[in-house]
Design a protein around this motif. Structure first.
Motif, PDB file in Angstrom:
ATOM      1  N   GLU A 285       0.871  -1.231  -0.060  1.00  0.00           N
ATOM      2  CA  GLU A 285      -0.073  -0.078   0.121  1.00  0.00           C
ATOM      3  C   GLU A 285       0.897   1.054   0.005  1.00  0.00           C
ATOM      4  O   GLU A 285       0.763   2.148  -0.708  1.00  0.00           O
ATOM      5  CB  GLU A 285      -1.054   0.020   1.134  1.00  0.00           C
ATOM      6  CG  GLU A 285      -2.209  -0.899   1.356  1.00  0.00           C
ATOM      7  CD  GLU A 285      -3.124  -0.711   0.112  1.00  0.00           C
ATOM      8  OE1 GLU A 285      -3.579   0.548   0.231  1.00  0.00           O
ATOM      9  OE2 GLU A 285      -3.583  -1.423  -0.651  1.00  0.00           O
ATOM     10  N   VAL A 286       1.897   1.117   0.582  1.00  0.00           N
ATOM     11  CA  VAL A 286       2.839   2.525   0.840  1.00  0.00           C
ATOM     12  C   VAL A 286       3.476   2.506  -0.227  1.00  0.00           C
ATOM     13  O   VAL A 286       3.845   3.817  -0.839  1.00  0.00           O
ATOM     14  CB  VAL A 286       3.662   2.405   1.961  1.00  0.00           C
ATOM     15  CG1 VAL A 286       4.781   3.230   2.142  1.00  0.00           C
ATOM     16  CG2 VAL A 286       3.083   2.466   3.411  1.00  0.00           C
ATOM     17  N   MET A 287       3.824   1.494  -0.997  1.00  0.00           N
ATOM     18  CA  MET A 287       4.669   1.584  -2.193  1.00  0.00           C
ATOM     19  C   MET A 287       3.725   2.216  -3.415  1.00  0.00           C
ATOM     20  O   MET A 287       4.096   3.187  -4.040  1.00  0.00           O
ATOM     21  CB  MET A 287       5.040   0.492  -2.538  1.00  0.00           C
ATOM     22  CG  MET A 287       5.693   0.157  -3.975  1.00  0.00           C
ATOM     23  SD  MET A 287       7.160   1.670  -4.359  1.00  0.00           S
ATOM     24  CE  MET A 287       8.448   0.566  -3.938  1.00  0.00           C
ATOM     25  N   GLY A 288       2.400   1.658  -3.374  1.00  0.00           N
ATOM     26  CA  GLY A 288       1.353   1.813  -4.401  1.00  0.00           C
ATOM     27  C   GLY A 288       1.029   3.495  -4.130  1.00  0.00           C
ATOM     28  O   GLY A 288       0.873   4.210  -5.051  1.00  0.00           O
ATOM     29  N   ARG A 289       0.775   3.953  -2.932  1.00  0.00           N
ATOM     30  CA  ARG A 289       0.451   5.328  -2.982  1.00  0.00           C
ATOM     31  C   ARG A 289       1.455   6.278  -2.958  1.00  0.00           C
ATOM     32  O   ARG A 289       1.206   7.419  -3.463  1.00  0.00           O
ATOM     33  CB  ARG A 289      -0.346   5.412  -1.492  1.00  0.00           C
ATOM     34  CG  ARG A 289      -1.755   4.731  -1.530  1.00  0.00           C
ATOM     35  CD  ARG A 289      -2.040   4.874  -0.092  1.00  0.00           C
ATOM     36  NE  ARG A 289      -3.406   3.822  -0.178  1.00  0.00           N
ATOM     37  CZ  ARG A 289      -4.625   4.461   0.271  1.00  0.00           C
ATOM     38  NH1 ARG A 289      -4.698   5.592   0.433  1.00  0.00           N
ATOM     39  NH2 ARG A 289      -5.680   3.571   0.316  1.00  0.00           N
TER      40      ARG A 289
END
Ligand code: EPU
Length: 305
Positions: A285-289
């Protein structure tokens, strides 16, 4: 070829005080993890040296365990031998303290204050042992062990050197030559720190203030493994996880703390697989956002699928 030969298994079974299938969950702050295939616990570092040298010669995998405060042990457990290091001796000499690897950092912080020394108050916020703190250059409130460390005595199977300087240990942000470099697998026997003369009462007051601050910002009353991720340069893993809306996210009984985004708590009966899934979820999630790659601080050990 596998190390699992009958002669090796017989050697392990014959080690003094060794236990088979010893549960490890209770030996970690997370309260998670399967058993150790073979387990031994001793304060006598000489016997640990003999045992890990024996493992090296036979190709038997071994894991050195401290207080287990930064570990996620797999549900399947750990193959080979787990040795718990419990030497808690210490010696105060002027402004120096030599502390056994099994001594808790929090206890060492109190010992330092009682000796009228200052500069180690941050140790009150570090949950593990001295050995574990050397292993990953533990720290808190912007201070790290390397700032006060003078030298470490230890034993590396197959090598002669017994004393390592701060440079030998290659201490970095939550890393060292023991965790990620050429000293991997070496035993920490004790560490010497050098502090400054101070006022014990003042040190105790500072530690009380820091502890109460930590109580308010970290879920330390629930089972956890400390920070799950390292902070990425110039940012905070907790802030990023919060900004991704992940506080309170669950997998089974594992949950991202509602108090601090960089903590996962075991609400009772969480499995290592639950925690590993949450870690991967947060990372993705942190990578994606935000396009930020979070690197784990917690160490995964044992047999994983
Ligand atoms: N923050 C958020 N949301 C959160 C958590 C934090 O926005 O859910 C923000 C805070 O408001 C603050 C910043 O992120 O502005 C940093 O947070 P905090 O002060 O709580 O410290 P941290 O960087 O998350 C580090 C160490 C801790 C250590 C504390 C206190 C790392 C990965 N963590 O946490 O160390 O206790 O500072 O000094 O370096 C550990 O290593 O296991 C550990 C707990």
């Amino acid at each position: 070829m596998s190390w699992r030969k009958s002669t090796n298994l017989a050697w392990l079974r014959d080690l003094p005080g060794v236990r088979q299938g010893e549960p490890l969950a209770t030996r970690t702050s997370f309260g998670i993890g399967g058993p150790a295939e073979f387990f031994a616990e001793t304060a006598r570092t000489e016997s640990i040296e003999v045992v890990i040298e024996g493992c090296r010669l036979r190709g038997i995998p071994y894991l050195l365990l401290g207080a287990g405060t930064n570990l996620l042990i797999s549900d399947a457990g750990v193959e080979g031998l787990v040795v718990r290091v419990v030497n808690r001796d210490f010696e105060v000499e002027g402004t120096r303290i030599r502390a056994g690897a099994g001594l808790k950092m929090m206890r060492l912080a109190r010992i330092a204050a009682d000796a009228g020394l200052r500069g180690f108050e941050f140790g009150i916020g570090v949950p593990g042992t001295v050995g574990g703190a050397v292993y990953q250059n533990a720290g808190c409130w912007g201070k790290e062990l390397r700032e006060v460390l003078v030298e470490v005595r230890g034993f590396q199977p197959g090598a002669d050197r017994r004393t390592w300087s701060v440079e030998d240990l290659a201490l970095g942000y939550r890393t060292s030559a023991l965790r990620d470099g050429p000293l991997h697998g070496a035993l920490v026997i004790d560490a010497t720190i050098k502090l400054e003369r101070g006022d014990g009462e003042e040190a105790r007051r500072l530690m009380a203030r820091l502890t109460s601050e930590r109580n308010q910002t970290q879920p330390i009353k629930t089972k956890n493994c400390g920070s799950v991720f390292k902070n990425p340069p110039g940012d905070s893993a907790g802030r990023l996880i919060q900004a991704a809306g992940l506080k309170g996210a669950r997998r089974g009984s594992a949950r991202i703390s509602t108090l601090h985004g960089n903590f996962i708590v075991n609400e009772g009966g969480a499995t290592a697989a639950d925690v590993a899934a949450l870690i991967e979820h947060a990372r993705a999630e942190v990578m994606g956002r935000f396009g930020v790659q979070l690197e784990r601080e917690v160490e995964l050990v044992g047999t994983w699928d």
